[in-house]
Design a protein around this motif. Structure first.
Motif, PDB file in Angstrom:
ATOM      1  N   UNK A 248      -9.409  -1.577   3.890  1.00 32.19           N
ATOM      2  CA  UNK A 248      -8.090  -1.430   4.527  1.00 32.19           C
ATOM      3  C   UNK A 248      -7.111  -0.827   3.516  1.00 32.19           C
ATOM      4  N   UNK A 249      -6.252   0.104   3.939  1.00 36.27           N
ATOM      5  CA  UNK A 249      -5.375   0.775   2.970  1.00 36.27           C
ATOM      6  C   UNK A 249      -4.159  -0.071   2.566  1.00 36.27           C
ATOM      7  N   UNK A 250      -4.412  -1.354   2.339  1.00 37.80           N
ATOM      8  CA  UNK A 250      -3.307  -2.225   1.936  1.00 37.80           C
ATOM      9  C   UNK A 250      -3.615  -2.784   0.557  1.00 37.80           C
ATOM     10  N   UNK A 251      -2.634  -2.722  -0.314  1.00 34.66           N
ATOM     11  CA  UNK A 251      -2.814  -3.225  -1.680  1.00 34.66           C
ATOM     12  C   UNK A 251      -1.512  -3.881  -2.116  1.00 34.66           C
ATOM     13  N   UNK A 252      -1.582  -4.565  -3.277  1.00 34.40           N
ATOM     14  CA  UNK A 252      -0.378  -5.199  -3.811  1.00 34.40           C
ATOM     15  C   UNK A 252       0.615  -4.122  -4.268  1.00 34.40           C
ATOM     16  N   UNK A 253       1.879  -4.382  -4.085  1.00 35.74           N
ATOM     17  CA  UNK A 253       2.930  -3.471  -4.531  1.00 35.74           C
ATOM     18  C   UNK A 253       3.036  -3.516  -6.048  1.00 35.74           C
ATOM     19  N   UNK A 254       3.386  -2.387  -6.674  1.00 34.63           N
ATOM     20  CA  UNK A 254       3.682  -2.405  -8.112  1.00 34.63           C
ATOM     21  C   UNK A 254       4.960  -1.620  -8.393  1.00 34.63           C
ATOM     22  N   UNK A 255       5.405  -1.657  -9.642  1.00 36.30           N
ATOM     23  CA  UNK A 255       6.706  -1.047 -10.009  1.00 36.30           C
ATOM     24  C   UNK A 255       6.780   0.430  -9.623  1.00 36.30           C
ATOM     25  N   UNK A 256       5.651   1.135  -9.723  1.00 38.91           N
ATOM     26  CA  UNK A 256       5.697   2.575  -9.445  1.00 38.91           C
ATOM     27  C   UNK A 256       5.935   2.870  -7.962  1.00 38.91           C
TER      28      UNK A 256
ATOM     29  N   UNK B  48      14.009  -5.704  -5.682  1.00 41.56           N
ATOM     30  CA  UNK B  48      12.576  -5.534  -5.411  1.00 41.56           C
ATOM     31  C   UNK B  48      11.757  -5.880  -6.655  1.00 41.56           C
ATOM     32  N   UNK B  49      12.253  -5.450  -7.831  1.00 36.65           N
ATOM     33  CA  UNK B  49      11.509  -5.733  -9.072  1.00 36.65           C
ATOM     34  C   UNK B  49      11.409  -7.238  -9.307  1.00 36.65           C
ATOM     35  N   UNK B  50      12.477  -7.972  -8.970  1.00 32.56           N
ATOM     36  CA  UNK B  50      12.450  -9.430  -9.134  1.00 32.56           C
ATOM     37  C   UNK B  50      11.393 -10.057  -8.218  1.00 32.56           C
ATOM     38  N   UNK B  51      11.247  -9.491  -7.009  1.00 32.68           N
ATOM     39  CA  UNK B  51      10.206  -9.994  -6.093  1.00 32.68           C
ATOM     40  C   UNK B  51       8.821  -9.778  -6.698  1.00 32.68           C
ATOM     41  N   UNK B  52       8.642  -8.622  -7.345  1.00 33.16           N
ATOM     42  CA  UNK B  52       7.330  -8.330  -7.949  1.00 33.16           C
ATOM     43  C   UNK B  52       6.986  -9.324  -9.052  1.00 33.16           C
ATOM     44  N   UNK B  53       8.018  -9.793  -9.769  1.00 31.00           N
ATOM     45  CA  UNK B  53       7.773 -10.712 -10.895  1.00 31.00           C
ATOM     46  C   UNK B  53       7.653 -12.170 -10.444  1.00 31.00           C
ATOM     47  N   UNK B  54       8.210 -12.497  -9.270  1.00 33.29           N
ATOM     48  CA  UNK B  54       8.277 -13.900  -8.845  1.00 33.29           C
ATOM     49  C   UNK B  54       6.889 -14.427  -8.483  1.00 33.29           C
TER      50      UNK B  54
ATOM     51  N   UNK C 293       6.179 -16.842  -6.648  1.00 32.52           N
ATOM     52  CA  UNK C 293       6.138 -17.353  -5.273  1.00 32.52           C
ATOM     53  C   UNK C 293       6.176 -16.215  -4.252  1.00 32.52           C
ATOM     54  N   UNK C 294       6.177 -14.960  -4.727  1.00 31.60           N
ATOM     55  CA  UNK C 294       6.281 -13.832  -3.786  1.00 31.60           C
ATOM     56  C   UNK C 294       4.960 -13.083  -3.681  1.00 31.60           C
ATOM     57  N   UNK C 295       4.705 -12.580  -2.484  1.00 34.37           N
ATOM     58  CA  UNK C 295       3.535 -11.735  -2.236  1.00 34.37           C
ATOM     59  C   UNK C 295       4.071 -10.423  -1.662  1.00 34.37           C
ATOM     60  N   UNK C 296       3.821  -9.320  -2.365  1.00 30.61           N
ATOM     61  CA  UNK C 296       4.379  -8.018  -1.966  1.00 30.61           C
ATOM     62  C   UNK C 296       3.221  -7.053  -1.730  1.00 30.61           C
ATOM     63  N   UNK C 297       3.136  -6.509  -0.526  1.00 32.07           N
ATOM     64  CA  UNK C 297       2.026  -5.601  -0.206  1.00 32.07           C
ATOM     65  C   UNK C 297       2.562  -4.277   0.332  1.00 32.07           C
ATOM     66  N   UNK C 298       1.769  -3.222   0.129  1.00 31.66           N
ATOM     67  CA  UNK C 298       2.138  -1.910   0.681  1.00 31.66           C
ATOM     68  C   UNK C 298       0.966  -1.355   1.482  1.00 31.66           C
ATOM     69  N   UNK C 299       1.300  -0.460   2.407  1.00 30.65           N
ATOM     70  CA  UNK C 299       0.293   0.261   3.198  1.00 30.65           C
ATOM     71  C   UNK C 299       0.304   1.704   2.734  1.00 30.65           C
ATOM     72  N   UNK C 300      -0.862   2.181   2.320  1.00 34.95           N
ATOM     73  CA  UNK C 300      -0.986   3.551   1.812  1.00 34.95           C
ATOM     74  C   UNK C 300      -2.143   4.200   2.564  1.00 34.95           C
ATOM     75  N   UNK C 301      -1.793   5.005   3.588  1.00 38.82           N
ATOM     76  CA  UNK C 301      -2.825   5.479   4.512  1.00 38.82           C
ATOM     77  C   UNK C 301      -3.882   6.327   3.824  1.00 38.82           C
ATOM     78  N   UNK C 302      -3.445   7.289   3.022  1.00 37.36           N
ATOM     79  CA  UNK C 302      -4.381   8.235   2.438  1.00 37.36           C
ATOM     80  C   UNK C 302      -4.355   8.087   0.922  1.00 37.36           C
ATOM     81  N   UNK C 303      -5.425   7.472   0.382  1.00 38.04           N
ATOM     82  CA  UNK C 303      -5.397   7.215  -1.056  1.00 38.04           C
ATOM     83  C   UNK C 303      -5.662   8.466  -1.893  1.00 38.04           C
ATOM     84  N   UNK C 304      -6.142   9.558  -1.256  1.00 35.63           N
ATOM     85  CA  UNK C 304      -6.363  10.781  -2.032  1.00 35.63           C
ATOM     86  C   UNK C 304      -5.026  11.485  -2.302  1.00 35.63           C
TER      87      UNK C 304
END
Ligand SMILES: CC(C)(COP(=O)(O)OP(=O)(O)OC[C@H]1O[C@@H](n2cnc3c(N)ncnc32)[C@H](O)[C@@H]1OP(=O)(O)O)[C@@H](O)C(=O)NCCC(=O)NCCS
Length: 151
Positions: free
Chosen positions: A1-9, A31-37, A39-50
């Motif tokens: 599935x094209x879903x992964x954890x969010x990162x700073x980039x 948003x950056x504070x959410x990434x560091x927390x 207790x937070x789960x941050x995910x993104x959808x990236x349809x085309x990984x190429x």
């Protein structure tokens, strides 16, 4: 599935989606504070990984036996394709067992698109907070019993 954890980039693209949809006004440090927390789960959808392009994101908070959906968004030209549902499903399935009782959220009363989306995915309206937002709009509170969720 094209879903992964969010990162700073991902943050410039997340801010772009938020600005395009004009539904929320978080800045990059929020948003950056959410990434560091932890207790937070941050995910993104990236349809085309190429040719990577984030099309949507979701942020959950884990609160003991419960969880909260803080934010979910899908870029306008990618809506109505099931990406919102996929983000919701992926987030809920990644919560640890102790966080699996219920998921809560609050949404602007006038955001009928999001309210229909949540109701379609099993969330039940249970209360209203009057004048909750700074502009005076009411908040609608929803919860999802995770055993009875999305099929
Ligand atoms: C809510 C949101 C995340 C749904 O994402 P999505 O990828 O379109 O959702 P899905 O394709 O999984 O589900 C679509 C369903 O949601 C509802 N929905 C989505 N867009 C809608 C619209 N413009 N009008 C009415 N209902 C809508 C419908 O029930 C729709 O089902 P359909 O496609 O069969 O008609 C997206 O509309 C969005 O980003 N909205 C702006 C940001 C926002 O308000 N977020 C919530 C507050 S934090």
């Amino acid at each position: 599935m094209p879903i992964r954890e969010m990162n700073e980039s991902d943050l410039p693209r997340i801010l772009e989606i938020q600005q395009e949809l004009a539904f929320q006004n978080w800045d990059e440090p929020q948003f950056a504070a959410e990434l560091r927390a932890n207790y937070a789960l941050c995910v993104v959808y990236e349809a085309d990984q190429s040719t990577p392009q984030v099309n949507g994101y979701a942020i959950f908070h884990l609160l003991g036996p419960d969880s909260e959906l803080l934010s979910i968004a899908v870029s306008r030209d990618c809506q109505h394709k099931g990406i919102g549902k996929a983000l919701l499903e992926a987030g809920l399935s990644r919560l640890s067992p102790k966080d699996k009782d219920r998921c809560f959220l609050e949404v602007r009363e006038g955001n009928t698109t999001a309210r229909q989306f949540y109701e379609k995915n099993g969330f039940k309206f249970f209360n209203k907070r009057k004048n909750y937002y700074s502009d005076g709009e009411n908040a609608c509170l929803y919860s999802l019993e995770l055993e009875s969720r999305i099929n």
